[in-house]
Design an enzyme around this catalytic site. Structure first.
Site, PDB file in Angstrom:
ATOM      1  N   ASP A  59      -4.729  11.715  -1.824  1.00  0.00           N
ATOM      2  CA  ASP A  59      -4.688  10.483  -2.609  1.00  0.00           C
ATOM      3  C   ASP A  59      -5.172  10.746  -4.034  1.00  0.00           C
ATOM      4  O   ASP A  59      -5.456  11.888  -4.400  1.00  0.00           O
ATOM      5  CB  ASP A  59      -5.468   9.360  -1.913  1.00  0.00           C
ATOM      6  CG  ASP A  59      -6.981   9.519  -1.987  1.00  0.00           C
ATOM      7  OD1 ASP A  59      -7.480  10.455  -2.649  1.00  0.00           O
ATOM      8  OD2 ASP A  59      -7.679   8.686  -1.378  1.00  0.00           O
ATOM      9  N   GLU A  84       0.812  -1.219   0.000  1.00  0.00           N
ATOM     10  CA  GLU A  84       0.000   0.000   0.000  1.00  0.00           C
ATOM     11  C   GLU A  84       0.845   1.270   0.000  1.00  0.00           C
ATOM     12  O   GLU A  84       0.403   2.308  -0.466  1.00  0.00           O
ATOM     13  CB  GLU A  84      -0.914   0.016   1.226  1.00  0.00           C
ATOM     14  CG  GLU A  84      -2.037  -0.997   1.186  1.00  0.00           C
ATOM     15  CD  GLU A  84      -3.138  -0.616   0.207  1.00  0.00           C
ATOM     16  OE1 GLU A  84      -3.359   0.588  -0.041  1.00  0.00           O
ATOM     17  OE2 GLU A  84      -3.793  -1.532  -0.321  1.00  0.00           O
TER      18      GLU A  84
END
Length: 146
Positions: free
Chosen positions: A25, A16
């Site tokens: 993000d 991740e």
């Protein structure tokens, strides 16, 4: 009840990515640690926020609770630790509802462990790239089978 192992946590962080400074993000959502978008010590994640590696691990353990709950409620067959850790990585990435309807789960609950492992490879698309997640899925599959 099983829990993700320290090896599973290390692998998940590697898959991740872990960032100790807040960032936006791909969807523009303020994020920190290992994909954490919730609160940190009561404060919303915001630009400029930083956390320690220890805090990141603490947040990840909390964020994995729904993943572990999903395994506990959906998987009806015995798992070894590597299988459990591989499922945690997959579910953390694809979400509970996707896992609930997946060939991985269907084959697993039929005790077809090899077919379940092979079905990890079906979850290889992200965005417009049809194969971007394939290397990750191969690593998860290998862990599941080890």
């Amino acid at each position: 009840m099983m829990q993700i192992s320290s090896n599973g946590i290390t692998r998940l962080k590697r898959e991740e990515g872990e960032r100790l400074k807040a960032y936006s993000d791909s969807r523009g959502i303020p994020t920190i640690g290992v994909g954490h978008t919730g609160k940190v010590d009561g404060n919303s994640v915001a630009s400029g926020m930083t956390i320690t590696a220890e805090k990141s691990s603490e947040l990840l353990k909390e964020d994995l609770q729904w993943v572990e709950d999903a395994i506990s409620s959906l998987v009806r067959v015995p798992l070894n630790q590597n299988q459990y850790d591989a499922l945690c990585s997959l579910i953390f990435n694809i979400g509970k509802s996707a896992f609930a309807g997946s060939t991985v789960l269907r084959q697993l609950n039929l005790k077809n462990y090899q077919a379940a492992a092979d079905a990890f490879l079906l979850w290889k698309k992200a965005g417009k790239d049809p194969d971007i997640l394939l290397p990750r899925r191969r690593r998860e599959r290998a862990l599941f089978l080890s």
